[in-house]
Design a protein around this motif. Sequence first.
Motif: not given
Length: 562
Positions: A187-208
């Motif tokens: 993720w970090k190496t993508r273009y500078d303005s990269t931002r998720l188009h979905t919300t924070r609550e959809f972006a979690h990894l497992p376990f909380g």
Amino acid sequence: MHALARIPNLSESDFSEHPVWRDSHGLTGTFRTFYSAERISKVWKILSATRGVANIKLGDSRTRIHRLPNRSFAWVTVDFCFETCSLPKTSNIGQLFLTPAPNGEWKIWMITTYLERMLGYPSVDELIPPTADRIRENSAIPDRKQAQFDAVVVGAGQAGLSVGGRLKALGVSYVVIDAIRTVGDNWKTRYDSTRLHTTREFAHLPFGRTFTPEYQEYLTKDDVAKGFVEWADKFDINVWLSTCLENGIWDKVHKRYTLYINHAGKRVTITCRHVVMATGGYGPKRTYPEYDGREIFKGHVIHAEDYKNSHEWKGQAGVVVGTANTAHDIAEDMVETGMKSVWMIQRGRTFVIPASHFKRYSDRLYNAHTPTATADRLSYTLPWAITRQIAQALLHPMAAAEPERYDALKKANFKVTQYGDLVYNLTVRRGGHYMDVGCSNLISNGMVKVKSDSLPVRYKPDGLECADGTFIPADVVVFATGFSGTLGEMVEDLFGEEIGTKFGTFWGFNDEGEIRNAFVPTEQPGMWAAAGTVGHSRYHSRFIALHIAADIAGIPFEVYSQ
């Protein structure tokens, strides 16, 4: 409840006119969707007997009434749970979707069943972070030339990390390998303005919840990378970085893989029983349209993968070829940088869904109050065909309420699909849409111009010429045109033609409406594929881990293939 009492001996008379049953590894050992009362009742009876369905009980949740927004269809849901007695013994969750027949009797419209856990084993959905005094796994590659694991996960993105975490939760010996130097670099190496188009609550990894409220609602690439690093460190995920899989061999007799890897120039051999390919659904080959005269063009030509920002081109003319998410983000970045002109070349009609619309749809399940695991179960256990219909029933009225948004795009020569199928774009096309976070307004206002009626055919020294003779000035051309190749081809390159063929076609729907070879046993023993959005990866990774744990224990799941 009559229908619940009939389990496990459901007959055709228990179902409505057009019923559907989707099983998520609970009885079939894979993802299967069955249609028609005759087919469902037949398979249900067979699997209930062979798997030894027992201890059927009502679930904890209340019976609930649901309606589509236009109130054209309504149903009642009843939760239930059950166990299976054949090995591996499991605990499962089910849900009945009931509708009233003309005579007032309740009939089953839909059933979903879902593998929750293996009895006698830890939960695949829970992982306790190690205490400070425990020896941590997450370290550099050991100083040896050979290593052995139960499973090797290739790729440390959202899919690979999710699988690795769930394997650890089940006590399976594993390692996640990736060529990146730091977790989150994909993720970090993508273009500078990269931002998720979905919300924070959809972006979690497992376990909380990976991303606490301190993170902004729409995460930047650096937010995502930071969250991934913190998650991998918190749960001490065993990741070997700067590590590439060069090739592998399958031993049919002993049913083991030998993997030859390169870690910063050091050769290491790993043996394992399972390999999880979590490298994404596309091949690595960049796609470029070919235009004549490239040698005379005086500007810059790059693929979106190499794009970082437009700072060096401020005051110059930019052209973006493509109109999906990445193309829009780059065009918006060019405008914000202050480029003299910005054009988008549209090659095909594009489905545009405002991020605010999707947020209203997504927030129904993915919010601060609903556990992510619960939201995933409610969202991903439905048949994909039903998910598609529900998504359209919720999203299309929002689009209809804002005709001016789409009329403005059409007036700006943008060929827009107002009433699209987001599930189709994600699961079949694997993109080709735009989740609007602002660029549509730039197009409507003329700050980003669109050429959609004729495509470029040749370069000029200072721009592009289209087939209709139109000249588009350009100092830089960015091709946001995606990639070619398949995951199956990658497997073939690494393991040979025979294994690549058995691995099969990845992604897209099969005849039952299930995603092909994703998070399911493939024809090639011990070879798995994990990819998709963070939601896909987070939820479906649990089934790969359960299968691997069962196989390592000598009690593999039997896959129903009839």
